[in-house]
Scaffold this motif. Structure first.
Motif, PDB file in Angstrom:
ATOM      1  N   THR A  69      -8.707  46.757  83.103  1.00 45.17           N
ATOM      2  CA  THR A  69      -7.398  46.116  82.998  1.00 45.17           C
ATOM      3  C   THR A  69      -6.370  46.969  83.730  1.00 45.17           C
ATOM      4  O   THR A  69      -6.488  48.192  83.793  1.00 45.17           O
ATOM      5  CB  THR A  69      -6.972  45.947  81.530  1.00 45.17           C
ATOM      6  OG1 THR A  69      -6.947  47.227  80.897  1.00 45.17           O
ATOM      7  CG2 THR A  69      -7.936  45.036  80.783  1.00 45.17           C
ATOM      8  N   LYS A  70      -5.357  46.306  84.283  1.00 41.96           N
ATOM      9  CA  LYS A  70      -4.310  47.011  85.026  1.00 41.96           C
ATOM     10  C   LYS A  70      -3.057  47.216  84.188  1.00 41.96           C
ATOM     11  O   LYS A  70      -2.429  48.270  84.236  1.00 41.96           O
ATOM     12  CB  LYS A  70      -3.954  46.227  86.297  1.00 41.96           C
ATOM     13  CG  LYS A  70      -5.090  46.122  87.304  1.00 41.96           C
ATOM     14  CD  LYS A  70      -4.660  45.379  88.560  1.00 41.96           C
ATOM     15  CE  LYS A  70      -3.651  46.166  89.373  1.00 41.96           C
ATOM     16  NZ  LYS A  70      -3.311  45.477  90.643  1.00 41.96           N
TER      17      LYS A  70
ATOM     18  N   HIS B  85      -2.739  36.450  90.365  1.00 40.93           N
ATOM     19  CA  HIS B  85      -1.438  37.092  90.203  1.00 40.93           C
ATOM     20  C   HIS B  85      -1.418  38.428  90.924  1.00 40.93           C
ATOM     21  O   HIS B  85      -2.147  39.353  90.561  1.00 40.93           O
ATOM     22  CB  HIS B  85      -1.148  37.301  88.712  1.00 40.93           C
ATOM     23  CG  HIS B  85       0.240  37.787  88.431  1.00 40.93           C
ATOM     24  ND1 HIS B  85       0.528  39.089  88.108  1.00 40.93           N
ATOM     25  CD2 HIS B  85       1.429  37.132  88.434  1.00 40.93           C
ATOM     26  CE1 HIS B  85       1.822  39.230  87.915  1.00 40.93           C
ATOM     27  NE2 HIS B  85       2.396  38.054  88.100  1.00 40.93           N
ATOM     28  N   GLU B  86      -0.617  38.515  91.977  1.00 36.08           N
ATOM     29  CA  GLU B  86      -0.389  39.760  92.706  1.00 36.08           C
ATOM     30  C   GLU B  86      -1.693  40.440  93.110  1.00 36.08           C
ATOM     31  O   GLU B  86      -1.876  41.641  92.925  1.00 36.08           O
ATOM     32  CB  GLU B  86       0.488  40.703  91.877  1.00 36.08           C
ATOM     33  CG  GLU B  86       1.879  40.142  91.614  1.00 36.08           C
ATOM     34  CD  GLU B  86       2.752  41.073  90.783  1.00 36.08           C
ATOM     35  OE1 GLU B  86       2.222  42.091  90.281  1.00 36.08           O
ATOM     36  OE2 GLU B  86       3.953  40.778  90.640  1.00 36.08           O
ATOM     37  N   GLY B  87      -2.621  39.659  93.655  1.00 37.63           N
ATOM     38  CA  GLY B  87      -3.882  40.206  94.129  1.00 37.63           C
ATOM     39  C   GLY B  87      -4.878  40.522  93.037  1.00 37.63           C
ATOM     40  O   GLY B  87      -5.906  41.161  93.293  1.00 37.63           O
ATOM     41  N   ALA B  88      -4.608  40.079  91.824  1.00 40.04           N
ATOM     42  CA  ALA B  88      -5.517  40.290  90.697  1.00 40.04           C
ATOM     43  C   ALA B  88      -5.582  38.980  89.906  1.00 40.04           C
ATOM     44  O   ALA B  88      -5.251  37.915  90.424  1.00 40.04           O
ATOM     45  CB  ALA B  88      -5.031  41.451  89.831  1.00 40.04           C
TER      46      ALA B  88
ATOM     47  N   GLY C  92     -12.044  35.455  85.203  1.00 42.71           N
ATOM     48  CA  GLY C  92     -10.844  35.370  84.384  1.00 42.71           C
ATOM     49  C   GLY C  92     -10.874  34.175  83.451  1.00 42.71           C
ATOM     50  O   GLY C  92     -10.495  34.279  82.276  1.00 42.71           O
ATOM     51  N   ARG C  93     -11.347  33.054  83.951  1.00 46.87           N
ATOM     52  CA  ARG C  93     -11.410  31.853  83.106  1.00 46.87           C
ATOM     53  C   ARG C  93     -12.422  32.015  81.978  1.00 46.87           C
ATOM     54  O   ARG C  93     -12.208  31.505  80.873  1.00 46.87           O
ATOM     55  CB  ARG C  93     -11.752  30.640  83.975  1.00 46.87           C
ATOM     56  CG  ARG C  93     -10.580  30.198  84.847  1.00 46.87           C
ATOM     57  CD  ARG C  93     -10.972  29.134  85.847  1.00 46.87           C
ATOM     58  NE  ARG C  93      -9.821  28.718  86.650  1.00 46.87           N
ATOM     59  CZ  ARG C  93      -9.911  28.150  87.842  1.00 46.87           C
ATOM     60  NH1 ARG C  93     -11.109  27.930  88.387  1.00 46.87           N
ATOM     61  NH2 ARG C  93      -8.822  27.805  88.498  1.00 46.87           N
TER      62      ARG C  93
ATOM     63  N   THR D 262      -9.334  42.340  89.312  1.00 46.94           N
ATOM     64  CA  THR D 262     -10.310  41.559  90.068  1.00 46.94           C
ATOM     65  C   THR D 262      -9.600  40.354  90.661  1.00 46.94           C
ATOM     66  O   THR D 262      -8.513  39.977  90.197  1.00 46.94           O
ATOM     67  CB  THR D 262     -11.466  41.080  89.168  1.00 46.94           C
ATOM     68  OG1 THR D 262     -12.409  40.336  89.954  1.00 46.94           O
ATOM     69  CG2 THR D 262     -10.957  40.179  88.053  1.00 46.94           C
ATOM     70  N   GLN D 263     -10.199  39.753  91.667  1.00 47.98           N
ATOM     71  CA  GLN D 263      -9.698  38.490  92.205  1.00 47.98           C
ATOM     72  C   GLN D 263     -10.626  37.334  91.841  1.00 47.98           C
ATOM     73  O   GLN D 263     -10.454  36.218  92.331  1.00 47.98           O
ATOM     74  CB  GLN D 263      -9.544  38.594  93.726  1.00 47.98           C
ATOM     75  CG  GLN D 263      -8.498  39.602  94.156  1.00 47.98           C
ATOM     76  CD  GLN D 263      -8.279  39.632  95.661  1.00 47.98           C
ATOM     77  OE1 GLN D 263      -8.718  38.746  96.385  1.00 47.98           O
ATOM     78  NE2 GLN D 263      -7.587  40.656  96.138  1.00 47.98           N
TER      79      GLN D 263
END
Length: 330
Positions: free
Chosen positions: A293-294, A233-236, A208-209, A202-203
């Motif tokens: 998750t990636k 980070h890298e589009g995520a 994320g926080r 996700t962006q």
């Protein structure tokens, strides 16, 4: 791997420098830890890994040596980095304050205590400011005597988390007021700190926080020893975790199919949250938002891996071990 007499004296330094896009220069810094100015290899020293992150423009160099040899290896690497990197031109999404941003020293062997590492850390701090005029240092962990303030607390005090810290307001522990070229370096000692970064697809930095806050040690129900940031980070979004070793007996229950890794320092028991548990918890929290998750990346190994690989590298006299193993992905 059976313990060796050399292994019982080992310590690690996960040297963080504010450069990753010029990998050749980062390797030059790593080699400065391994070879003196005449090109002669330093005994009992190896560089296990160089972890480069382009978006962060930050690299972590895993230097392992005996407690007797770590000081010169680390000082030489820091001196080289200060000559190559300039904070006035640095760009990157990861917070940082120094060309050499962080110099943590951790015990790996049974015959080395955290206080031994703290003594070396204080010597590195003093030596750096003497060798490279204009460098400035704050101390953390056991090196910050007698208060032993942790890295997160010291970073807050120094303004490390701010986008633009006011260097003139900072009072370093060693050296002059920070100069723009070198910035401010953190030097310290503690039980081993593992870096575990989980990327979510996700962006949405706010999401994320919220995930970072949920797993942070200070949150009720958070994971012991886990300090965490959420960063683009890298589009995520990367959930970047410092996984501190916690003194005591680990939880007895299995988590995510693995026990909590445990070890001893000076006869005292320590443990740390397993990367599998961190990944599972992040995956669970992200899944509530239908986000997957990636990947998960370890930076600098677990304590057991770090010692085992160092003993292997040193027994085979492999100084530049990072060429054998560039990066660990899970």
């Amino acid at each position: 791997m059976a313990s060796t007499s050399l292994g019982r004296r080992l310590v690690a330094c996960l040297l963080n420098v504010s450069e990753a896009r010029r990998k050749d220069l980062v390797e030059t810094v790593a080699k400065a830890a391994l070879y003196d100015s005449a090109g002669v290899r330093r005994e009992e020293t190896t560089v296990l890994n160089i972890f480069n992150d382009h978006d962060y423009n930050r690299s972590v160099i895993t230097i392992v040596s005996t407690i007797d040899s770590i000081r010169e290896a680390v000082l030489s690497a820091c001196e080289k980095a200060c000559g190559l990197f300039d904070m006035r031109t640095h760009t990157g999404v990861h917070p940082c304050m120094g060309a050499v941003d962080l110099v943590p020293i951790y015990p790996l062997g049974e015959e080395v205590g955290v206080e031994d590492c703290a003594e070396e850390a204080r010597a590195v701090a003093q030596g750096l400011t003497e060798r490279v005029r204009g460098t400035s240092v704050f101390l953390f962990g056991w090196a910050d005597s007698p208060r032993q303030r942790g890295l997160a607390q010291r970073r807050k005090e120094m303004g490390w988390f701010k986008k633009t810290a006011d260097m003139q307001e900072i009072r370093p522990d060693v050296g002059p007021l920070p100069q723009k070229r070198f910035g401010l370096t953190g030097v310290g000692a503690s039980p081993y700190v593992m870096n575990c970064n989980v990327t979510i697809d996700t962006q949405d930095i706010a999401m994320g926080r919220s995930i970072a806050a949920a797993i942070r040690e200070s949150t009720p129900g958070g994971l012991p020893g886990v300090q965490v940031l959420a960063l683009p980070h890298e589009g995520a979004v990367e959930i970047a975790c410092n996984v501190e070793s916690v003194q005591g007996t680990p939880p007895s229950q299995m988590t995510a199919g693995q026990p909590w890794p445990a070890f001893t320092i000076g006869g005292q028991p320590y443990y740390h949250a397993p990367a599998s548990l961190i990944t599972a918890r992040v995956s669970e929290l992200a899944g509530r938002h239908n986000v997957s998750t990636k990947s998960t990346a370890l930076v600098g190994f677990t304590p057991h891996q770090c010692r085992g690989l160092a003993e292997l590298a040193l027994s085979q006299e492999i100084a530049e071990y990072w060429k054998e193993q560039r990066k660990i992905h899970m």
